[in-house]
Write a protein that holds these residues in place. Structure first.
Motif, PDB file in Angstrom:
ATOM      1  N   GLY A   1      33.074  29.481 -57.104  1.00 26.45           N
ATOM      2  CA  GLY A   1      32.342  30.619 -57.652  1.00 26.45           C
ATOM      3  C   GLY A   1      31.353  31.190 -56.646  1.00 26.45           C
ATOM      4  N   LEU A   2      30.700  30.305 -55.894  1.00 29.65           N
ATOM      5  CA  LEU A   2      29.742  30.779 -54.884  1.00 29.65           C
ATOM      6  C   LEU A   2      30.472  31.549 -53.779  1.00 29.65           C
TER       7      LEU A   2
ATOM      8  N   LEU B   1      22.360  39.029 -58.824  1.00 28.20           N
ATOM      9  CA  LEU B   1      22.419  38.725 -57.390  1.00 28.20           C
ATOM     10  C   LEU B   1      22.294  39.967 -56.507  1.00 28.20           C
TER      11      LEU B   1
ATOM     12  N   ALA C   1      32.112  25.519 -59.272  1.00 31.72           N
ATOM     13  CA  ALA C   1      30.850  26.142 -58.848  1.00 31.72           C
ATOM     14  C   ALA C   1      30.928  26.571 -57.375  1.00 31.72           C
TER      15      ALA C   1
ATOM     16  N   LEU D   1      31.291  34.946 -55.052  1.00 30.71           N
ATOM     17  CA  LEU D   1      30.107  35.805 -55.067  1.00 30.71           C
ATOM     18  C   LEU D   1      29.787  36.298 -53.663  1.00 30.71           C
ATOM     19  N   ARG D   2      29.922  35.405 -52.684  1.00 32.62           N
ATOM     20  CA  ARG D   2      29.704  35.810 -51.296  1.00 32.62           C
ATOM     21  C   ARG D   2      30.659  36.952 -50.935  1.00 32.62           C
TER      22      ARG D   2
ATOM     23  N   VAL E   1      21.873  30.478 -56.256  1.00 31.69           N
ATOM     24  CA  VAL E   1      22.583  31.065 -57.393  1.00 31.69           C
ATOM     25  C   VAL E   1      22.917  29.974 -58.401  1.00 31.69           C
ATOM     26  N   ASN E   2      22.641  30.235 -59.645  1.00 31.65           N
ATOM     27  CA  ASN E   2      23.035  29.362 -60.755  1.00 31.65           C
ATOM     28  C   ASN E   2      24.417  29.827 -61.193  1.00 31.65           C
ATOM     29  N   VAL E   3      25.437  29.355 -60.458  1.00 29.10           N
ATOM     30  CA  VAL E   3      26.788  29.911 -60.598  1.00 29.10           C
ATOM     31  C   VAL E   3      27.310  29.742 -62.021  1.00 29.10           C
ATOM     32  N   GLY E   4      27.091  28.552 -62.570  1.00 28.76           N
ATOM     33  CA  GLY E   4      27.643  28.265 -63.891  1.00 28.76           C
ATOM     34  C   GLY E   4      26.740  28.685 -65.039  1.00 28.76           C
TER      35      GLY E   4
ATOM     36  N   THR F   1      23.877  26.737 -53.790  1.00 28.96           N
ATOM     37  CA  THR F   1      23.961  26.374 -55.199  1.00 28.96           C
ATOM     38  C   THR F   1      23.831  24.869 -55.371  1.00 28.96           C
TER      39      THR F   1
ATOM     40  N   PRO G   1      24.334  35.197 -61.556  1.00 29.51           N
ATOM     41  CA  PRO G   1      25.252  36.032 -60.762  1.00 29.51           C
ATOM     42  C   PRO G   1      25.063  37.528 -61.016  1.00 29.51           C
TER      43      PRO G   1
END
Ligand SMILES: *Cc1c(COP(=O)(O)O)cnc(C)c1O
Length: 225
Positions: free
Chosen positions: A179-180, A144, A176, A183-184, A128-131, A164, A141
């Protein structure tokens, strides 16, 4: 001890300290030693010091090293670089875990290749490109949910978590990693996505504090590239 064995012990100690500081069991953080551009002899040296998980970024380099080191049966190869679909054939025969699924078409191709190998399901992470950084690979995101469903739909892949690549700045890296984790939590939690691959030589303590289950460490073990 060899220089590599020394460096490995130091990195392992850093992980253990970070885990204790975060009230986590050190065994819940797997160290992936990133050996890209380093010779097979360096991998062998790390193996002799007890290291078993190794990460490579380039598909053909992985295939060559895996061949050279085929006598080390319990060595686990992690593919951590950007993977083009036409290189999946080099990765599927040897990888224990592919960290960098970033499109449904790559999942489909890797699934097809994994089926041919007959090694059972190939474990994968979604990158994932979180930023949302322009120069980085990885799924946005917003994409995803669709991508995770596409990986789940591949009978020869086993969806195992998220990965990430953090920004260099430590504060930005922390954002980041957080953020991951968020998302999880939004996409099925640890039950669906148990592994979080995040953290490298310079930021592994931050990653462990944020909940990394795998850190990918190259230069701190094998020296500058
Ligand atoms: C090279 C690389 C690493 C290791 O980076 P170091 O800073 O040398 O620890 C980790 N992850 C990925 C995806 C890499 O390409």
């Amino acid at each position: 001890m060899s220089a590599i064995a020394d460096a490995l012990a130091e990195v392992r100690a850093r992980i253990d300290r970070a885990a204790h500081a975060a009230a986590r069991e050190p065994e819940t953080v797997r160290l992936v030693a990133v050996s890209k551009t380093k010779p097979a002899s360096a991998v062998r040296e790390a193996y002799e010091a007890g290291q078993r998980d190794f990460g490579e970024n380039y598909a053909q380099e992985l295939a060559e090293k895996a061949k050279e080191l085929a006598d080390l049966p319990d060595l686990r190869w992690h593919f951590i670089g950007h993977l083009q679909s036409n290189k999946a054939k080099f990765v599927a025969p040897v990888a224990a875990l592919v960290h960098t699924i970033d499109s449904a078409s790559l999942a489909r191709e890797l699934g097809k290749r994994a089926a041919k190998e007959g090694r059972g399901k190939l474990a994968v992470l979604v990158e994932v490109n979180v930023g949302g950084e322009a120069q980085k690979h990885g799924a946005a995101p917003a994409d995803l949910a669709t991508l995770l469903d596409a990986v789940d739909a591949e009978p020869n892949l086993a969806l195992s978590g998220l990965m990430t690549m953090p920004p260099h700045d430590l504060d930005e890296a922390r954002r980041a990693f957080e953020g991951l984790v968020a998302l999880r939590d939004q996409h099925g939690g640890a039950a669906r996505l148990p592994e979080l691959s995040m953290g490298m030589s310079d930021d592994l303590e931050v990653a462990v504090a944020c909940g990394a289950t795998m850190v990918r460490v190259g230069s701190a073990i094998f020296g500058a590239r």
